[in-house]
Design an enzyme around this catalytic site. Structure first.
Site, PDB file in Angstrom:
ATOM      1  CG  ASP A 149      -2.011   0.988   1.197  1.00 14.35           C
ATOM      2  OD1 ASP A 149      -1.997   1.858   0.307  1.00 14.35           O
ATOM      3  OD2 ASP A 149      -2.904   0.913   2.060  1.00 14.35           O
ATOM      4  CG  HIS A 220      -8.539   0.685  -4.142  1.00 19.61           C
ATOM      5  ND1 HIS A 220      -9.493   1.412  -3.466  1.00 19.61           N
ATOM      6  CD2 HIS A 220      -7.333   1.127  -3.672  1.00 19.61           C
ATOM      7  CE1 HIS A 220      -8.899   2.247  -2.627  1.00 19.61           C
ATOM      8  NE2 HIS A 220      -7.588   2.097  -2.731  1.00 19.61           N
TER       9      HIS A 220
HETATM   10  C1  HEM Z   1      -3.920   2.630  -4.189  1.00 21.72           C
HETATM   11  C2  HEM Z   1      -5.249   0.029  -0.328  1.00 21.72           C
HETATM   12  C3  HEM Z   1      -8.502   3.428   0.864  1.00 21.72           C
HETATM   13  C4  HEM Z   1      -6.880   6.148  -2.773  1.00 21.72           C
HETATM   14  C5  HEM Z   1      -4.030   1.608  -3.278  1.00 21.72           C
HETATM   15  C6  HEM Z   1      -3.313   0.370  -3.334  1.00 21.72           C
HETATM   16  C7  HEM Z   1      -3.687  -0.359  -2.246  1.00 21.72           C
HETATM   17  C8  HEM Z   1      -4.640   0.426  -1.492  1.00 21.72           C
HETATM   18  C9  HEM Z   1      -3.203  -1.738  -1.848  1.00 21.72           C
HETATM   19  C10 HEM Z   1      -2.342  -0.065  -4.451  1.00 21.72           C
HETATM   20  C11 HEM Z   1      -0.931   0.338  -4.195  1.00 21.72           C
HETATM   21  C12 HEM Z   1      -0.683   1.816  -4.164  1.00 21.72           C
HETATM   22  O1  HEM Z   1      -0.495   2.455  -5.204  1.00 21.72           O
HETATM   23  O2  HEM Z   1      -0.704   2.361  -3.053  1.00 21.72           O
HETATM   24  C13 HEM Z   1      -6.238   0.730   0.333  1.00 21.72           C
HETATM   25  C14 HEM Z   1      -6.945   0.254   1.500  1.00 21.72           C
HETATM   26  C15 HEM Z   1      -7.852   1.207   1.831  1.00 21.72           C
HETATM   27  C16 HEM Z   1      -7.725   2.288   0.876  1.00 21.72           C
HETATM   28  C17 HEM Z   1      -6.684  -1.084   2.196  1.00 21.72           C
HETATM   29  C18 HEM Z   1      -8.868   1.225   2.943  1.00 21.72           C
HETATM   30  C19 HEM Z   1      -9.482   0.147   3.367  1.00 21.72           C
HETATM   31  C20 HEM Z   1      -8.375   4.435  -0.037  1.00 21.72           C
HETATM   32  C21 HEM Z   1      -9.181   5.621  -0.058  1.00 21.72           C
HETATM   33  C22 HEM Z   1      -8.727   6.388  -1.093  1.00 21.72           C
HETATM   34  C23 HEM Z   1      -7.632   5.675  -1.714  1.00 21.72           C
HETATM   35  C24 HEM Z   1     -10.322   5.920   0.920  1.00 21.72           C
HETATM   36  C25 HEM Z   1      -9.189   7.740  -1.592  1.00 21.72           C
HETATM   37  C26 HEM Z   1     -10.186   8.439  -1.103  1.00 21.72           C
HETATM   38  C27 HEM Z   1      -5.922   5.431  -3.443  1.00 21.72           C
HETATM   39  C28 HEM Z   1      -5.164   5.949  -4.575  1.00 21.72           C
HETATM   40  C29 HEM Z   1      -4.329   4.924  -5.002  1.00 21.72           C
HETATM   41  C30 HEM Z   1      -4.572   3.814  -4.111  1.00 21.72           C
HETATM   42  C31 HEM Z   1      -5.241   7.348  -5.162  1.00 21.72           C
HETATM   43  C32 HEM Z   1      -3.322   4.975  -6.171  1.00 21.72           C
HETATM   44  C33 HEM Z   1      -4.018   4.622  -7.463  1.00 21.72           C
HETATM   45  C34 HEM Z   1      -3.019   4.604  -8.609  1.00 21.72           C
HETATM   46  O3  HEM Z   1      -2.694   5.691  -9.098  1.00 21.72           O
HETATM   47  O4  HEM Z   1      -2.557   3.530  -8.984  1.00 21.72           O
HETATM   48  N1  HEM Z   1      -4.835   1.629  -2.149  1.00 21.72           N
HETATM   49  N2  HEM Z   1      -6.730   1.959  -0.008  1.00 21.72           N
HETATM   50  N3  HEM Z   1      -7.453   4.497  -1.053  1.00 21.72           N
HETATM   51  N4  HEM Z   1      -5.532   4.158  -3.185  1.00 21.72           N
HETATM   52 FE1  HEM Z   1      -6.163   3.044  -1.632  1.00 21.72          FE
END
Ligand code: HEM
Length: 344
Positions: A149, A220
Site C-alpha cells: 500500500d 480500487h
Molecule cells: C492505491 C489500499 C482506501 C486512494 C491503493 C493500493 C492499495 C490500497 C493496496 C495499491 C498500491 C498503491 O499504489 O498504493 C487501500 C486500502 C484502503 C484504501 C486497504 C482502505 C481500506 C483508499 C481511499 C482512497 C484511496 C479511501 C481515496 C479516497 C488510493 C489511490 C491509489 C490507491 C489514489 C493509487 C491509485 C493509482 O494511481 O494507482 N490503495 N486503499 N485508497 N488508493 Fe487506496
C-alpha cells in the site's frame, strides 16, 4: 513559499493518529491551540535524543476550530469544511468530529508513544479524545489485506504538487482527510488471490499493476485514478498504516491523504462509495468499513507557529459547548469493528 509542516515525510515504521476536540472547559480552545501551535517544541525535545528515528508531527485544524481560532480578519482556506459523508447504494462513509489532528510519525514506536504521552499531558482536560490509533509498518508496507500500500504515491516535485498549496494566503499549507477502516479478513480471505487482485488492481505478491486489458474499471486502482479532460492525472499523498488488536478482532487500515486540493480526495471517495458509473462501487468496501471520517486544514509551519499569538482575544473565554449535532455517528459495528475510540 512559507515552509510546510512535515507533510512530505513519507511512510515510517510507526505512526500515531490522534484526533481531539476542545472539551468545553473554560479556556480549552486556547490551551488546545497553544499546544498545537507549539508542537514542534515537544517534537524537538523527544526527537533529538534519537534523531535517526525521524520523529515528526503534523497538525491539522478542523473547520469549526479554524473559525474559532483564526486571526481576526483572516480568510478561510478554500475547500475547508467538515468531512462530507458519502452515501452509496451499498456502503456509506460517515463524518465524525475532530478539532485537531496530530499525525505523529517516526521509525521507532517508543518515540511516537512518548510524543503522544507528552501531548496528552500538555492537553490535560482541555480535550476530548475522538480517536487514537497506533499504526505500524506491516512487512514491506502491506495493508492487512496483504497488498503493498503506497506504491503509486507521488514523489519529489510531484508530491509537492499533489500535497502542498502553491500560492495565495495559505501557500505552504495542505488539506488532510482521515478515515479509520476495519476489515472483515475472514470474508477477504475467502476470495481467491486472483479475485483479490481484481479488487485492488495490482498483483498481490510482487505488487505489479494489472495490464490495461485485464484491469477492471471498478478496481480500487481504476476508481482512484482521476484524469482531467486535458489528460492531467490528479494525485494525493497517502500515508496509510496498518493497525489492529488481534485479541479483540480489530484489524484495520488507517487511511490518511494530504492534498493541495481537497476536492481530489472527495472525488475519489465519491467514485469509491457511489461508484463510477453509480453502482459500480469499490469492492474493497465489501470487506472494509470506515468508522470515522474527518477533514482538516494543515497550515504552513510559519502560520501554525503564529496562530496562538494572533488568536482572537475572546478565545480564552470561549466555550465550544457540546459536539455538533450534524456529525454522522459511526455506522453499526461490522463483525471486526470497534467503536471509533477503541484503543487500537
Ligand atoms: C492505491 C489500499 C482506501 C486512494 C491503493 C493500493 C492499495 C490500497 C493496496 C495499491 C498500491 C498503491 O499504489 O498504493 C487501500 C486500502 C484502503 C484504501 C486497504 C482502505 C481500506 C483508499 C481511499 C482512497 C484511496 C479511501 C481515496 C479516497 C488510493 C489511490 C491509489 C490507491 C489514489 C493509487 C491509485 C493509482 O494511481 O494507482 N490503495 N486503499 N485508497 N488508493 Fe487506496
Amino acid at each position: 513559499m512559507p515552509e510546510p509542516q512535515a507533510v512530505l515525510g513519507g511512510l515510517t515504521e510507526s505512526a500515531v493518529f490522534l484526533v481531539v476536540s476542545a472539551s468545553g472547559v473554560p479556556g480549552s480552545r486556547a490551551r488546545l491551540l497553544d499546544v498545537a501551535s507549539s508542537v514542534n517544541d515537544l517534537v524537538r525535545a523527544v526527537g533529538f535524543r534519537q534523531a535517526a528515528a525521524g520523529l515528526t508531527c503534523v497538525v491539522g485544524l478542523g473547520s469549526s476550530f479554524w473559525d474559532a481560532v483564526r486571526p481576526p480578519g483572516a480568510p478561510r482556506p478554500e475547500g475547508l469544511h467538515p468531512f462530507r459523508a458519502v452515501h452509496g447504494a451499498v456502503h456509506d462513509a460517515p463524518s465524525t468530529p475532530g478539532d485537531v489532528l496530530f499525525h505523529v510519525r517516526a521509525d521507532r514506536a517508543d518515540l511516537t508513544f512518548e510524543l503522544t504521552r507528552q501531548l496528552m499531558a500538555a492537553l490535560g482536560d482541555a480535550v476530548r479524545v475522538e480517536d487514537h490509533v497506533t499504526g505500524f509498518r506491516y512487512f514491506d508496507s502491506r495493508d492487512l489485506l496483504g497488498f503493498v500500500d503506497g506504491t503509486e504515491n507521488p514523489t519529489g516535485r510531484a508530491a509537492v504538487g499533489a500535497a502542498i498549496i502553491p500560492d495565495g494566503p495559505f501557500a505552504g499549507g495542505s488539506h488532510v482527510v482521515v478515515q479509520k477502516y476495519v476489515h472483515d479478513l475472514a470474508a477477504w480471505g475467502a476470495l481467491p488471490v486472483e479475485a483479490q487482485e481484481r479488487v485492488i488492481g495490482r498483483t498481490k505478491l510482487d505488487d505489479v499493476e494489472l495490464p490495461d486489458d485485464v484491469q477492471p474499471p471498478d478496481s480500487h486502482v481504476s476508481l482512484n485514478t482521476i484524469v482531467e479532460e486535458d489528460g492531467t492525472e490528479r494525485d494525493v499523498l497517502r500515508d496509510n498504516m496498518a493497525f489492529g488488536d488481534p485479541a479483540a478482532g480489530v484489524l484495520g487500515t488507517y487511511y490518511i491523504a494530504y492534498a493541495a486540493d481537497v476536492g481530489v480526495v472527495e472525488r475519489m471517495l465519491d467514485r469509491m462509495f457511489v461508484g463510477s458509473p453509480p453502482g459500480r462501487y469499490d469492492r474493497i468496501l465489501d470487506v472494509s468499513t470506515p468508522l470515522t471520517g474527518t477533514s482538516f486544514f494543515v497550515p504552513s509551519l510559519d502560520l501554525l507557529e503564529s496562530l496562538a499569538a494572533d488568536a482572537p482575544d475572546a478565545l480564552d473565554a470561549a466555550d465550544p459547548g457540546p459536539p455538533p449535532a450534524d456529525a454522522t455517528p459511526p455506522p453499526a459495528a461490522a463483525p471486526t469493528a470497534s467503536p471509533a475510540t477503541a484503543p487500537a
